[in-house]
Each structure stands twice: as structure tokens, then as C-alpha cells.
Design a protein around this motif. Structure first.
Motif, short mmCIF file in Angstrom:
data_model
loop_
_atom_site.label_atom_id
_atom_site.label_comp_id
_atom_site.label_asym_id
_atom_site.label_seq_id
_atom_site.Cartn_x
_atom_site.Cartn_y
_atom_site.Cartn_z
N ILE A 18 64.20 -9.68 68.53
CA ILE A 18 62.99 -8.85 68.62
C ILE A 18 63.11 -7.64 67.70
O ILE A 18 62.14 -7.23 67.05
CB ILE A 18 62.76 -8.43 70.08
CG1 ILE A 18 62.43 -9.66 70.93
CG2 ILE A 18 61.63 -7.41 70.18
CD1 ILE A 18 62.34 -9.37 72.42
N VAL A 19 64.31 -7.05 67.65
CA VAL A 19 64.52 -5.91 66.76
C VAL A 19 64.32 -6.33 65.30
O VAL A 19 63.77 -5.56 64.49
CB VAL A 19 65.93 -5.33 66.97
CG1 VAL A 19 66.26 -4.29 65.91
CG2 VAL A 19 66.05 -4.72 68.37
N ASP A 20 64.70 -7.56 64.96
CA ASP A 20 64.52 -8.05 63.60
C ASP A 20 63.09 -8.49 63.31
O ASP A 20 62.81 -8.95 62.19
CB ASP A 20 65.47 -9.23 63.33
CG ASP A 20 66.92 -8.78 63.32
OD1 ASP A 20 67.16 -7.57 63.07
OD2 ASP A 20 67.81 -9.63 63.55
N GLY A 21 62.21 -8.39 64.30
CA GLY A 21 60.81 -8.71 64.08
C GLY A 21 60.43 -10.14 64.42
O GLY A 21 59.37 -10.61 63.97
N ALA A 22 61.25 -10.86 65.19
CA ALA A 22 60.93 -12.24 65.56
C ALA A 22 59.83 -12.26 66.61
O ALA A 22 59.88 -11.52 67.59
CB ALA A 22 62.17 -12.95 66.07
N GLY A 23 58.86 -13.14 66.41
CA GLY A 23 57.79 -13.31 67.38
C GLY A 23 58.20 -14.22 68.52
O GLY A 23 59.34 -14.72 68.59
N VAL A 24 57.27 -14.49 69.42
CA VAL A 24 57.57 -15.33 70.58
C VAL A 24 57.90 -16.75 70.15
O VAL A 24 58.82 -17.38 70.67
CB VAL A 24 56.38 -15.31 71.57
CG1 VAL A 24 56.65 -16.25 72.75
CG2 VAL A 24 56.13 -13.90 72.06
N LYS A 37 70.95 -12.15 77.03
CA LYS A 37 69.70 -11.47 76.67
C LYS A 37 69.82 -10.72 75.35
O LYS A 37 68.83 -10.44 74.70
CB LYS A 37 69.31 -10.50 77.78
CG LYS A 37 69.00 -11.17 79.11
CD LYS A 37 68.57 -10.14 80.15
CE LYS A 37 68.24 -10.82 81.48
NZ LYS A 37 67.83 -9.84 82.51
N GLU A 38 71.06 -10.40 74.97
CA GLU A 38 71.25 -9.65 73.73
C GLU A 38 70.79 -10.43 72.51
O GLU A 38 70.40 -9.84 71.49
CB GLU A 38 72.72 -9.25 73.57
CG GLU A 38 73.23 -8.23 74.58
CD GLU A 38 73.52 -8.86 75.94
OE1 GLU A 38 73.46 -10.11 76.03
OE2 GLU A 38 73.82 -8.11 76.89
N ILE A 39 70.84 -11.76 72.59
CA ILE A 39 70.42 -12.57 71.44
C ILE A 39 68.93 -12.39 71.18
O ILE A 39 68.50 -12.16 70.04
CB ILE A 39 70.76 -14.05 71.69
CG1 ILE A 39 72.28 -14.23 71.84
CG2 ILE A 39 70.23 -14.93 70.56
CD1 ILE A 39 72.69 -15.65 72.14
N LEU A 40 68.12 -12.49 72.23
CA LEU A 40 66.68 -12.30 72.05
C LEU A 40 66.34 -10.85 71.73
O LEU A 40 65.41 -10.58 70.96
CB LEU A 40 65.94 -12.74 73.32
CG LEU A 40 65.88 -14.24 73.58
CD1 LEU A 40 65.05 -14.52 74.82
CD2 LEU A 40 65.29 -14.97 72.38
#
Length: 310
Positions: free
Chosen positions: A207-213, A200-203
Motif C-alpha cells: 500500500i505504501v508503494d501505491g498498490a491498489g486492491v 500484514k506487513e506485506i500488504l
């Protein structure tokens, strides 16, 4: 009775076998060679029908009819393979099968990966219920839906450039849709379980870097699922390639039938050359063997996922 607690004298040999003695090594050697021998015997039992078909396809029918199939050959040739390919029209049927199997596999994996990602990685309401519905669809016998699907496909119109019959019936689209519908549940179940094993740390970092779904799915999760996708692609291609039930029901034009129907062209009305039929069966099985050899590394990696930890 009292136990003898006296220490053994230096000149007195111990009767207990040491770990390096031949008596202790004998069970280990038995276990070391027993498992490979058992697996080799099971593999040979599964390969025996295929090897017998290949052996029969290289021999003339007159020779096997006189001496039997389990006899030493007098002459081996590939004449039956050339005859089976030309008389059954396999080139046309191979093309039909690829037009059905390849789009069906790609669409199934594409849609199943979407659903599996939504169920396993995105927090949505009713995700577990949705997964149960997709899994329960595999428990429904296909024969139950034959009549409703037949009536439905006759009433769904298609343009002339998609179907000669102007309906979904008697078109490749009917076979593609029905295979996608019946195979997507299994793929969703496998991919969702695999995606749950991803860290889960990868996602969370994405998300912290601003990646969308979409970025989380397409650029992060999907590349990590490559072994599982390769294993599913191999299985799905084999299942759809070998299917004959749906083609027999939804295709009326003989020129649109898949490769499995070409073997019927090798059967005579009053006589069947089973050596010729064996050659045709080997030719039909070659594409699935080729797909497995091309995806063998990813297929084995997909099957062994979760076998070891760490």
C-alpha cells in the motif's frame, strides 16, 4: 523414620537408572516404533479394499467363483481392463466429467479467493456475517434443494450453442453451477482462515508503494496462497469427480452423464461379473490418483500449514 542423607560412597553403585541405560531407552524405542506401526496398520486397513479390487480385477471370474477371492491366483491378466473400457464407453464419460469438473473447480477457487480476500484482508462492513453465511451454506443438506433447483433449471433458457435442450436442465452448465454453489462456502472458509495467517506487513508495504486492491489480491496475496489453493483443488476435483447425485437429477441424456454412471453399463440384468466391475472401478479412480500425485507436494504443504510456528 528418618531419611538417609549421607552421600553415596564411591564404591556404592546407584540404583537409579541413568538416562543412557537400556532400561531408560526401552520406552523411547517403544514409542519410536509404535507410532509408525500404528499408522502403517491404519493405512493398510484403508488400502485393503482397493488392493482387493485390483487383485480381483486381474483374475478370471470363474477362478474366483471356484476358489474364492482370498486364494492363490492361477493366471493374472489385464483383459478385464480392456473389456471394461470398451464395453462401458469410458472415453466419452471421461470427457464429460472433465468438462464438468475442471471448470467447476476453477470457477469455485476463483470466486472463493475473491470473497476470502474481501472478508479477511479488506476492511468491509459485515465481513464476519458474510463469512458465516458462506460457512452456513455447507450445513444445508443438498437433498433439500433438489426439487426447487429442478423446477428452476427447467425455466432458465439458454441459447442453442450452450444447451441442446435450450434450458439449463440437461446441460453441463447445470452441474457446474450446482457444484460451484455447494463447494464455494467450504473454499471461502479455508482460504479466509489461511489469508489471516499471512503477515500484514506485506500488504502494508504494498500500500505504501501505491498498490491498489487488485494488485494486493492478484500479485501479492494469491501467489502466497498457492499451497492452500493446491490442496483445495485436489479435494474439490475429487468431490466433484465422484459426484453422481446431481448428474442423476439434472441430466436426462445418457450421452452427457459423468464417469460415475459408466459403471452401471457393466452390470448385467441377470448376472454381474464383479471382477469386471472391479476393473472398471479401478479405471474410474485413476484420474483422482493422478491428480493427487501431481499436486502431492502442494497438497501436503497446504495440510501442514500452521502445524509449526516460526
Amino acid at each position: 523414620m528418618t531419611a538417609d542423607l549421607r552421600p553415596a560412597s564411591p564404591g556404592r553403585a546407584s540404583t537409579r537408572p541413568s538416562s543412557g541405560s537400556p532400561r531408560a531407552e526401552r520406552p523411547r524405542r517403544r514409542g519410536r516404533f509404535g507410532v509408525p506401526l500404528f499408522l502403517a496398520a491404519v493405512s493398510l486397513a484403508f488400502l485393503a479394499p482397493l488392493l482387493l479390487a485390483v487383485y480381483a480385477s486381474l483374475r478370471p471370474y470363474e477362478e474366483t467363483a471356484e476358489h474364492g477371492y482370498f486364494s492363490w491366483p492361477e493366471r493374472l491378466s489385464f483383459d478385464y481392463y480392456r473389456q471394461a473400457y470398451t464395453e462401458s464407453g469410458m472415453g466419452k464419460y471421461f470427457t464429460n466429467t472433465l468438462l464438468i469438473a475442471v471448470p467447476a473447480v476453477l470457477i469455485t477457487l476463483f470466486l472463493a479467493s475473491f470473497v476470502a480476500f474481501a472478508v479477511s484482508r479488506v476492511r468491509i462492513r459485515g465481513g464476519l456475517v458474510l463469512l458465516m453465511l458462506f460457512t452456513a451454506g455447507n450445513l444445508l443438506p443438498p437433498q433439500v434443494l433438489v426439487t426447487p433447483l429442478y423446477a428452476l433449471f427447467l425455466k432458465i433458457p439458454l441459447p442453442w450453442w450452450m444447451s441442446d435442450s435450450l434450458t439449463l436442465y440437461d446441460s453441463f452448465w447445470a452441474l457446474i453451477l450446482v457444484n460451484v454453489g455447494f463447494q464455494i462456502g467450504f473454499c471461502v472458509f479455508v482460504l479466509s482462515n489461511f489469508m489471516r495467517t499471512l503477515p500484514k506487513e506485506i500488504l502494508e508495504a504494498a500500500i505504501v508503494d501505491g498498490a491498489g486492491v487488485w494488485t494486493q489480491f492478484w500479485r501479492i496475496t494469491l501467489p502466497l496462497c498457492r499451497p492452500a489453493l493446491a490442496a483445495l483443488a485436489t479435494l474439490e476435483f475429487t468431490w466433484i469427480y465422484n459426484d453422481f447425485l446431481w448428474a442423476l437429477i439434472f441430466i436426462s441424456n445418457p450421452d452427457k452423464l459423468p464417469i460415475t454412471s459408466s459403471l452401471n453399463n457393466l452390470r448385467g440384468q441377470f448376472f454381474t461379473d464383479y471382477n469386471l466391475l472391479a476393473a472398471g472401478s479401478v479405471l474410474v479412480a485413476l484420474p483422482t490418483v493422478l491428480v493427487f500425485l501431481l499436486l502431492q507436494r502442494h497438497f501436503i504443504a497446504g495440510l501442514t500449514l500452521g502445524a509449526s510456528k516460526g
